[in-house]
Design a protein around this motif. Sequence first.
Motif, mmCIF file in Angstrom:
data_model
loop_
_atom_site.group_PDB
_atom_site.id
_atom_site.type_symbol
_atom_site.label_atom_id
_atom_site.label_comp_id
_atom_site.label_asym_id
_atom_site.label_seq_id
_atom_site.Cartn_x
_atom_site.Cartn_y
_atom_site.Cartn_z
ATOM 1 N N ALA A 1 0.828 -1.208 0.000
ATOM 2 C CA ALA A 1 0.000 0.000 0.000
ATOM 3 C C ALA A 1 0.868 1.265 0.000
ATOM 4 O O ALA A 1 0.672 2.173 -0.826
ATOM 5 N N LEU A 2 1.848 1.326 0.896
ATOM 6 C CA LEU A 2 2.716 2.501 0.961
ATOM 7 C C LEU A 2 3.536 2.654 -0.316
ATOM 8 O O LEU A 2 3.719 3.769 -0.824
ATOM 9 N N TRP A 3 4.030 1.525 -0.846
ATOM 10 C CA TRP A 3 4.836 1.573 -2.060
ATOM 11 C C TRP A 3 4.040 2.107 -3.247
ATOM 12 O O TRP A 3 4.493 2.990 -3.975
ATOM 13 N N HIS A 4 2.837 1.609 -3.432
ATOM 14 C CA HIS A 4 2.044 2.030 -4.581
ATOM 15 C C HIS A 4 1.616 3.495 -4.469
ATOM 16 O O HIS A 4 1.649 4.232 -5.463
ATOM 17 N N TYR A 5 1.222 3.932 -3.291
ATOM 18 C CA TYR A 5 0.860 5.342 -3.132
ATOM 19 C C TYR A 5 2.049 6.241 -3.442
ATOM 20 O O TYR A 5 1.921 7.264 -4.131
ATOM 21 N N ALA A 6 3.212 5.877 -2.928
ATOM 22 C CA ALA A 6 4.397 6.707 -3.118
ATOM 23 C C ALA A 6 4.830 6.738 -4.579
ATOM 24 O O ALA A 6 5.063 7.810 -5.153
ATOM 25 N N VAL A 7 4.935 5.571 -5.208
ATOM 26 C CA VAL A 7 5.467 5.519 -6.568
ATOM 27 C C VAL A 7 4.485 6.122 -7.568
ATOM 28 O O VAL A 7 4.900 6.752 -8.556
ATOM 29 N N ILE B 1 9.667 13.282 0.996
ATOM 30 C CA ILE B 1 8.970 12.341 1.882
ATOM 31 C C ILE B 1 8.530 11.099 1.111
ATOM 32 O O ILE B 1 8.687 9.965 1.580
ATOM 33 N N LEU B 2 7.983 11.298 -0.094
ATOM 34 C CA LEU B 2 7.491 10.164 -0.883
ATOM 35 C C LEU B 2 8.631 9.231 -1.291
ATOM 36 O O LEU B 2 8.472 8.003 -1.288
ATOM 37 N N SER B 3 9.773 9.794 -1.646
ATOM 38 C CA SER B 3 10.913 8.948 -2.015
ATOM 39 C C SER B 3 11.392 8.134 -0.817
ATOM 40 O O SER B 3 11.747 6.955 -0.954
ATOM 41 N N LEU B 4 11.376 8.731 0.373
ATOM 42 C CA LEU B 4 11.773 8.000 1.571
ATOM 43 C C LEU B 4 10.749 6.920 1.909
ATOM 44 O O LEU B 4 11.119 5.786 2.242
ATOM 45 N N VAL B 5 9.461 7.252 1.813
ATOM 46 C CA VAL B 5 8.408 6.269 2.082
ATOM 47 C C VAL B 5 8.496 5.112 1.092
ATOM 48 O O VAL B 5 8.378 3.946 1.474
ATOM 49 N N GLY B 6 8.712 5.418 -0.189
ATOM 50 C CA GLY B 6 8.838 4.366 -1.187
ATOM 51 C C GLY B 6 10.027 3.462 -0.929
ATOM 52 O O GLY B 6 9.942 2.237 -1.087
ATOM 53 N N PHE B 7 11.141 4.047 -0.512
ATOM 54 C CA PHE B 7 12.333 3.258 -0.220
ATOM 55 C C PHE B 7 12.092 2.324 0.961
ATOM 56 O O PHE B 7 12.429 1.135 0.908
ATOM 57 N N VAL B 8 11.496 2.836 2.026
ATOM 58 C CA VAL B 8 11.225 2.027 3.213
ATOM 59 C C VAL B 8 10.211 0.927 2.893
ATOM 60 O O VAL B 8 10.379 -0.229 3.298
ATOM 61 N N ALA B 9 9.157 1.269 2.155
ATOM 62 C CA ALA B 9 8.132 0.279 1.816
ATOM 63 C C ALA B 9 8.702 -0.826 0.946
ATOM 64 O O ALA B 9 8.395 -2.016 1.146
ATOM 65 N N LEU B 10 9.540 -0.465 -0.018
ATOM 66 C CA LEU B 10 10.136 -1.480 -0.883
ATOM 67 C C LEU B 10 11.114 -2.349 -0.105
ATOM 68 O O LEU B 10 11.218 -3.556 -0.345
ATOM 69 N N GLY B 11 11.842 -1.737 0.832
ATOM 70 C CA GLY B 11 12.711 -2.532 1.693
ATOM 71 C C GLY B 11 11.921 -3.513 2.535
ATOM 72 O O GLY B 11 12.352 -4.652 2.756
ATOM 73 N N TRP B 12 10.748 -3.097 2.993
ATOM 74 C CA TRP B 12 9.862 -3.979 3.757
ATOM 75 C C TRP B 12 9.395 -5.155 2.894
ATOM 76 O O TRP B 12 9.356 -6.293 3.353
#
Length: 216
Positions: A37-43, A78-89
């Motif tokens: 969810a976080l990854w798709h919203y961010a990307v 913020i979105l780039s950081l959220v996307g990075f963390v979500a993809l790492g998850w």
Amino acid sequence: MALAVLVGIYRYRSDTFSYSSFSSQLLENQKLFWGSALWHYAVVLILLAHFIAFLLPPLWGGIIGGPLRFPLEALGLILSLVGFVALGWLMMRRFSTRRIYVVTTRMDWVVVGLLLFQMLFGFVISLSYRWGGEWFVSSTAPWLWSLVTFNPKPEYVTAFPFLIQLHFFTGFLLIALFPFSRLVHLVAFPIGYLWRPYQRVIWNRAPRPGPGFRTS
């Protein structure tokens, strides 16, 4: 781009079933939900901003040149950081869940790794090289349009720092790998579902005994 289009069409016509993300939701859903969810919203928001800046440079230049400059710059960071963390998850999920690990292909690891680096590059660029929205309009957008019109003008980007050039290279590498990976689900819109007949689902399993059921 030629690989993405031509090989993508060939794969769809020769192996339509593979045109999917092969969702692993049935194998594990809890970790998938938070990461996906976080990854798709961010990307989606990040790509939307890139596409607007590429397709409509004057419009984007007017937006980024006004009072929205600082909020948009902060939002991109913020979105780039959220996307990075979500993809790492999501990557950790594939490592830590045995059922997910065994169905993960080599191409999956390559694509997820490249996406992880791409989000990291985007975050570092947003943090280190300010006002990306402005120099994107004045340099990156004209360079991309020169590629689209088959009149490459690399002088627009040759002066960029190595990290930004690497960000461009990784993006085009992901496009080249697009038809060979699960990324094809991005263009696999289920339009046929609009006129497909309704399906009747019948559970092929014995019902559970009720509270008053007794066994001898």
